[in-house]
Design an enzyme around this catalytic site. Structure first.
Site, short mmCIF file in Angstrom:
data_model
loop_
_atom_site.label_atom_id
_atom_site.label_comp_id
_atom_site.label_asym_id
_atom_site.label_seq_id
_atom_site.Cartn_x
_atom_site.Cartn_y
_atom_site.Cartn_z
N GLY A 1 -5.37 53.39 41.92
CA GLY A 1 -6.15 52.55 41.01
C GLY A 1 -6.76 51.38 41.76
N LEU B 1 -6.20 48.04 41.56
CA LEU B 1 -5.23 47.10 42.11
C LEU B 1 -4.22 47.81 43.01
CD1 LEU B 1 -3.91 44.30 42.27
CD2 LEU B 1 -2.75 44.80 40.11
N ALA C 1 -1.25 51.77 34.14
CA ALA C 1 -1.36 51.40 32.72
C ALA C 1 -2.44 52.25 32.06
CB ALA C 1 -1.73 49.92 32.58
N THR D 1 -1.21 41.37 31.51
CA THR D 1 -2.61 41.02 31.26
C THR D 1 -2.79 39.71 30.51
OG1 THR D 1 -4.57 41.78 30.05
CG2 THR D 1 -2.48 42.45 29.16
N ASP D 2 -3.97 39.10 30.69
CA ASP D 2 -4.38 37.92 29.91
C ASP D 2 -4.59 38.28 28.43
OD1 ASP D 2 -6.48 39.56 30.80
OD2 ASP D 2 -7.97 37.98 30.60
N TYR E 1 -4.09 47.30 22.82
CA TYR E 1 -3.82 47.19 24.26
C TYR E 1 -2.92 45.98 24.53
CZ TYR E 1 -4.67 45.82 29.11
OH TYR E 1 -4.51 45.41 30.41
N LYS F 1 0.97 46.01 25.92
CA LYS F 1 1.34 45.38 27.19
C LYS F 1 2.40 44.30 26.97
CE LYS F 1 -0.45 45.81 30.87
NZ LYS F 1 -0.18 46.68 32.04
#
Ligand code: NAP
Length: 290
Positions: free
Chosen positions: A10, A12, A60, A101-102, A125, A129
């Site tokens: 991926g 990252l 993810a 995640t933000d 989502y 998370k």
């Protein structure tokens, strides 16, 4: 160290695997073909074979619209998947770096979110998370839960089907005379390479906990596009989109800027201003084609 990276092909995961390998670690680069995060048996089989000293989960299901229409799959991967990883790493006595995640925040704050702020996700989502974060934090005491935001890197984001924002803007600037970009959604664009370097620092530290890990500063997507064109000398007419011109199909936070409070408190923050990160990314990109 023996390091297992999930999601290794991926956006990252690719940089995480490279950065850890460059430091002399033995990296097991696990892709979706090697391991299904949603299956406890699959996670067990993949990790027991490796006997890792550290596991890094970048995998993810994070396409926001697809998560909204398939909440069962979103929770299977992002929540149960995180639980599977936490259970297996806890049994192996291995620390787990888990990427979040933000989008766990609703964006109502209008000043940078710290790790102490109460999450309240707006969509499936973000909820899946956040659920994954809680599983990791409650099951494996040797955890680093790391929230990132608006990441971009050399390797394409698999969930978003190819181009990152920088590459998309540069491509569109070659195809169109005018570009219209939203100016009412604020983030901190962050290079995946800097996130990977931060994970290296964290992984060595044994300072377990919840971390925000983004570049410094903030901008709207319009301001990000303007900086990309400015730094590359690209000539294109860039306009602010009118409010509501690109209606979101799924609710998203309008403001999801994160403050790296915990990294700074422990003198571990490696991030630069987002403009400097962008400049470095563009220089590396230029060097790669030269
Ligand atoms: N991209 C962003 O702007 C952003 C912002 C905030 C947070 N994040 C978080 O950052 C992390 C990395 O994002 P990214 O941009 O690097 O994503 P990416 O490029 O889409 O990579 C995700 C990787 O996870 C793998 N994967 C998906 N479902 C899986 C499953 N069920 N089991 C095992 N592997 C699976 C994918 O493989 P396949 O493609 O083969 O399925 C892919 O290799 C994610 O946790 C994401 O939630 C991303």
């Amino acid at each position: 160290m023996k390091v297992a990276v999930l999601g290794a092909n991926g956006q990252l995961g690719h940089d995480v695997a490279s950065v850890f390998a460059a430091e002399g670690n033995t990296v097991s680069a696990l892709t979706h073909e090697h391991v299904e995060a949603a299956s406890l048996e699959s996670v067990q089989a993949a990790l027991q074979g490796v006997r890792p000293d550290l596991v890094i989960n970048t995998a993810a299901f994070h396409h926001v619209e697809k998560c909204e229409s398939d909440p069962a799959l979103a929770f299977a991967v992002n929540a149960s998947g995180a639980r599977n990883l936490a259970q297996v790493t806890e049994r192996l006595r291995a620390p787990l770096i888990h990427i979040s995640t933000d989008y766990v925040f609703n964006g109502a704050k209008n000043s940078p979110y710290t790790e102490e702020d109460q999450p309240l996700p707006l969509n499936v989502y973000g909820n899946s998370k956040l659920s994954g974060e809680y599983f990791v934090r409650s099951i494996n005491p040797r955890h680093y839960v790391v929230r990132v935001s608006a990441i971009y890197g050399e390797n394409p984001c698999r969930a978003k089907g190819g181009l990152n924002f920088v590459e998309l803007m540069l491509k569109l600037s070659r195809e169109r005379e005018e570009l219209r970009v939203v100016d009412d959604e604020f983030v901190t664009p962050t290079p995946t390479l800097q996130v990977a370097q931060q994970l290296l620092e964290l992984g060595r530290s044994q300072e377990y906990g919840l971390y925000h890990a983004t570049a410094e500063g903030q901008c709207s997507w319009y301001e990000f596009a303007a900086a990309i064109f400015d730094m590359t000398g690209t000539r294109v007419r860039l306009e602010r989109a009118r409010p509501g011109e690109f209606p979101a199909k799924v609710p998203r936070p309008k403001y999801s800027v994160l403050e790296n409070q915990e990294l700074k408190r422990r003198s571990m923050n490696v991030f630069t201003a987002w403009q400097e990160g962008l400049s470095r990314y563009l220089a590396q990109r230029q060097a790669a084609v030269a």
